[in-house]
Enzyme design. Structure first.
Site, PDB file in Angstrom:
ATOM      1  N   SER A 113       0.864  -1.192   0.000  1.00 15.32           N
ATOM      2  CA  SER A 113       0.000   0.000   0.000  1.00 15.32           C
ATOM      3  C   SER A 113       0.891   1.229   0.000  1.00 15.32           C
ATOM      4  CB  SER A 113      -0.855  -0.019   1.280  1.00 15.32           C
ATOM      5  OG  SER A 113      -1.505   1.214   1.461  1.00 15.32           O
ATOM      6  N   TYR A 139      -3.206  -0.855  10.275  1.00  9.20           N
ATOM      7  CA  TYR A 139      -3.080  -1.058   8.829  1.00  9.20           C
ATOM      8  C   TYR A 139      -1.706  -0.585   8.341  1.00  9.20           C
ATOM      9  CZ  TYR A 139      -4.391  -0.936   3.878  1.00  9.20           C
ATOM     10  OH  TYR A 139      -4.439  -1.141   2.523  1.00  9.20           O
TER      11      TYR A 139
END
Ligand code: NAP
Length: 254
Positions: free
Chosen positions: A144, A157
């Site tokens: 990401s 996350y």
């Protein structure tokens, strides 16, 4: 098409193939010639199956909850038993929990770490051993932009995606000489999927983010990820290892 990009005769496992980026990448890999083993915790992967079968490739569905770490070894055995061999692993399944850092709960922390990191480590190790036995394989982790940045209200996350980048390089260092390529794709936080629904509903944030993307638009999951995943799954990327490929409309450079 240059044959280096063909996945004819290959089998790819894609986790989180029921929707979003995983579904798009599963279809892209099938279009390039691979049969697909799709893993997701929901029982219905009919849409993915239908689209994969339209390409003429086979789709094998497995229902499994990747938060259950003690089931991963048997899940890998079940996957391999479907086709006898797995050539490509796409570690895509992931979850996100949002809360201010000072209120972030242990439950949310543990849930995200289990799916986004612990399962990725175990799946990579287990499928990687199978690939090493055959002297060849391709592992593609879905990282990401938050493998590089902290984001807002997503401490677990961001921690897992930083760790996925580290795992990618760490496994690549050891397995490059064994015929297994380990790389990652880093989509921006800014692909249109369930995962980003909350930030797209916040109009101010949505406009701010859009204005910061040099291409001026959010990523379109199926189309914008198919090329990168086919490249990293194919022999065209033979000499690419430990790389985090940003597919971000230029975000990281801006
Ligand atoms: P999504 O639309 O929410 O889909 C997530 C997928 O993961 C679903 O197929 C889901 O299947 C599966 N999954 C979730 N928990 C699972 C579990 N416990 N066991 C098995 N499967 C599970 O997410 P997405 O946006 O496509 O994201 C896919 C990956 O890309 C994630 O790793 C995410 O972090 C990463 N990513 C996305 C973006 C973005 O902009 N969307 C940006 C950067 C990175 P079930 O619901 O059937 O369990």
């Amino acid at each position: 098409m240059n044959n280096d990009f063909s996945l004819e005769g290959k089998v790819a496992v894609v986790t989180g193939s029921s929707t979003g980026l995983g579904q798009g990448m599963a279809i892209g890999l099938a279009e390039a010639g691979a049969d697909i083993i799709g893993i997701a915790s929901r029982s219905n992967q009919d849409d993915t199956k239908k689209e994969v079968e339209k390409t003429g490739r086979k789709f094998y569905q497995i229902q499994a909850d990747l938060s259950q770490q003690d089931q991963i070894v048997s899940l890998v055995e079940e996957s391999i038993s479907k086709t006898g061999r797995v050539d490509i692993l796409v570690n895509n399944a992931g979850i996100i929990r949002r809360n201010q850092a000072e209120n972030f709960t242990d439950e949310d922390w543990d849930a995200v770490i289990d799916v986004n990191l612990n399962a990725v480590f175990r799946l990579t190790r287990e499928f990687g051993n199978h690939m090493i036995e055959h002297g060849t394989g391709k592992i593609i982790n879905i990282a990401s932009m938050l493998s590089f940045q902290g984001g807002l209200k997503v401490p677990a996350y961001a921690a897992t995606k930083h760790a996925v980048a580290g795992l990618t390089k760490s496994f690549a260092n050891e397995w490059a000489s064994k015929g297994v390529n380990v790389n990652a794709i880093a989509p921006p936080g800014y692909m249109i999927t369930n995962n980003t629904a909350a930030i797209r509903e916040d109009e101010t944030r949505y406009q701010y983010i859009t204005s910061r993307i040099p291409q001026g638009e959010w990523g379109n999951p199926p189309e914008d990820l198919k090329g990168p995943v086919i490249f990293l799954a194919s022999s065209a990327s033979r000499y690419v290892n430990g790389h985090i490929l940003c597919v971000d409309g230029g975000w990281m450079g801006s």
